[in-house]
Write a protein that holds these residues in place. Structure first.
Motif, short mmCIF file in Angstrom:
data_model
loop_
_atom_site.label_atom_id
_atom_site.label_comp_id
_atom_site.label_asym_id
_atom_site.label_seq_id
_atom_site.Cartn_x
_atom_site.Cartn_y
_atom_site.Cartn_z
N ILE A 50 3.48 14.65 -3.82
CA ILE A 50 3.01 13.60 -2.90
C ILE A 50 1.60 13.14 -3.29
N LEU A 51 0.74 14.09 -3.67
CA LEU A 51 -0.62 13.73 -4.10
C LEU A 51 -0.59 12.81 -5.32
N VAL A 52 0.29 13.12 -6.27
CA VAL A 52 0.42 12.28 -7.48
C VAL A 52 1.00 10.92 -7.11
N LYS A 53 2.03 10.95 -6.26
CA LYS A 53 2.71 9.70 -5.87
C LYS A 53 1.79 8.77 -5.08
N ASN A 54 0.84 9.35 -4.33
CA ASN A 54 -0.04 8.55 -3.48
C ASN A 54 -1.24 7.95 -4.20
N ILE A 55 -1.40 8.24 -5.49
CA ILE A 55 -2.47 7.58 -6.26
C ILE A 55 -2.10 6.10 -6.33
N PRO A 56 -3.00 5.20 -5.90
CA PRO A 56 -2.61 3.79 -5.68
C PRO A 56 -2.46 2.94 -6.95
N VAL A 57 -1.64 3.43 -7.89
CA VAL A 57 -1.47 2.64 -9.12
C VAL A 57 -0.64 1.38 -8.90
N SER A 58 0.30 1.41 -7.96
CA SER A 58 1.14 0.22 -7.71
C SER A 58 0.29 -0.94 -7.21
N LEU A 59 -0.61 -0.65 -6.27
CA LEU A 59 -1.50 -1.68 -5.72
C LEU A 59 -2.40 -2.24 -6.82
N LYS A 60 -2.98 -1.33 -7.62
CA LYS A 60 -3.86 -1.77 -8.70
C LYS A 60 -3.08 -2.55 -9.75
N ASN A 84 3.00 1.79 -19.63
CA ASN A 84 2.58 3.08 -19.06
C ASN A 84 3.01 3.20 -17.59
N PHE A 85 2.90 2.09 -16.87
CA PHE A 85 3.29 2.07 -15.45
C PHE A 85 4.79 2.34 -15.29
N ASP A 86 5.60 1.70 -16.13
CA ASP A 86 7.05 1.90 -16.07
C ASP A 86 7.42 3.36 -16.37
N ASN A 87 6.74 3.94 -17.38
CA ASN A 87 6.99 5.34 -17.73
C ASN A 87 6.62 6.28 -16.59
N LYS A 133 -3.43 9.41 -13.74
CA LYS A 133 -4.89 9.25 -13.73
C LYS A 133 -5.37 8.41 -14.91
N ALA A 134 -4.72 8.60 -16.07
CA ALA A 134 -5.05 7.79 -17.26
C ALA A 134 -4.71 6.32 -16.99
N LEU A 135 -3.55 6.07 -16.38
CA LEU A 135 -3.15 4.70 -16.03
C LEU A 135 -4.12 4.10 -15.02
N GLU A 136 -4.53 4.90 -14.03
CA GLU A 136 -5.47 4.40 -13.03
C GLU A 136 -6.78 3.98 -13.69
N ASN A 137 -7.27 4.78 -14.65
CA ASN A 137 -8.50 4.42 -15.38
C ASN A 137 -8.30 3.14 -16.18
N LEU A 139 -6.22 0.70 -15.49
CA LEU A 139 -6.18 -0.42 -14.54
C LEU A 139 -7.57 -0.72 -13.98
N ASP A 140 -8.36 0.33 -13.75
CA ASP A 140 -9.74 0.14 -13.26
C ASP A 140 -10.56 -0.68 -14.25
N GLU A 141 -10.32 -0.44 -15.55
CA GLU A 141 -11.02 -1.23 -16.58
C GLU A 141 -10.61 -2.70 -16.49
N ILE A 142 -9.32 -2.94 -16.30
CA ILE A 142 -8.83 -4.32 -16.19
C ILE A 142 -9.39 -4.98 -14.93
N LEU A 143 -9.50 -4.20 -13.86
CA LEU A 143 -9.97 -4.74 -12.57
C LEU A 143 -11.49 -4.75 -12.45
N ALA A 144 -12.20 -4.27 -13.47
CA ALA A 144 -13.67 -4.18 -13.39
C ALA A 144 -14.29 -5.55 -13.13
N LYS A 145 -13.73 -6.59 -13.76
CA LYS A 145 -14.25 -7.95 -13.58
C LYS A 145 -14.10 -8.39 -12.13
N GLU A 146 -12.92 -8.11 -11.55
CA GLU A 146 -12.66 -8.49 -10.16
C GLU A 146 -13.60 -7.73 -9.21
#
Length: 202
Positions: A50-60, A84-87, A133-137, A139-146
């Motif tokens: 649940i902790l892994v599943k709740n990391i908000p990668v879908s929203l990002k 990476n998201f699909d995997n 966590k790697a995917l979240e990082n 996505l955070d790079e992509i969203l840095a501009k926003e």
């Protein structure tokens, strides 16, 4: 009948029956203890899942996809992130399915199979956690501009509020230009609203 009574009354038979009953009771107790232990381990694995599943990668991911539509620079990064998201989603789905299978095995008393499956699930959760966590990082790079844009707009909003408050305090002194100030305040508020709507729709 007398032969049966003679066998039953033999002390060795009585001891053998008593030993057999004790062994059966012990096996039953051991089985229950093991079942309880496996249920506890399964509950712990479900919490980790649940902790892994709740990391908000879908929203990002949704935000990043929207940004990629209007910003070509992020398009290449997004293709890699999408893969990476699909995997990750496939791995999360498999872990969920394996947890359900492990629960079925425990309930049906197939503890050895459940143990082996839970060992695999534990390894997969650790691997998946690292990937998420790697995917979240990524996505955070992509969203840095926003994020930078949002911070800049928040700074401008705070400055605007301070200026608006100052203008209201000095309304009587600024009476000669008040209609123009009101018009500028209204236009600025509309621009902030438009920006928020744009961000929300993206």
């Amino acid at each position: 009948m007398s032969e049966f009574l003679r066998i039953i009354s033999d002390i060795r038979v009585v001891i053998a029956i008593a030993v057999l009953i004790v062994i059966l009771v012990m096996l039953l107790i051991i089985h229950r203890v093991r079942t309880k232990r496996f249920k506890n381990e399964l509950a712990e694995l479900e919490n980790q899942y649940i902790l892994v599943k709740n990391i908000p990668v879908s929203l990002k991911m949704n935000k990043a996809v929207a940004i990629a539509r209007v910003d070509q620079d992020t398009n290449t990064k997004m293709q890699d992130a999408q893969l990476n998201f699909d995997n990750v989603q496939a791995d999360i789905s498999k872990i969920g399915s394996d947890l359900a299978d492990a629960e079925d095995l425990i309930v049906s008393g197939k503890l050895k199979k459940a143990d082996l499956l839970m060992q695999d699930v534990e390894k997969n959760i650790v691997t998946c956690d690292t990937q998420v966590k790697a995917l979240e990082n990524q996505l955070d790079e992509i969203l840095a501009k926003e994020t930078e844009q949002r911070q800049e707009v928040n700074t401008l909003k705070n400055r605007f509020r301070a200026l608006k408050s100052q203008a209201l305090e000095n309304e009587t002194k600024l009476a000669f230009a008040w209609p123009m100030i009101e018009h500028k305040v209204s236009d600025t508020e509309k621009m902030f609203s438009t920006f928020e709507e744009w961000m929300y729709s993206n």
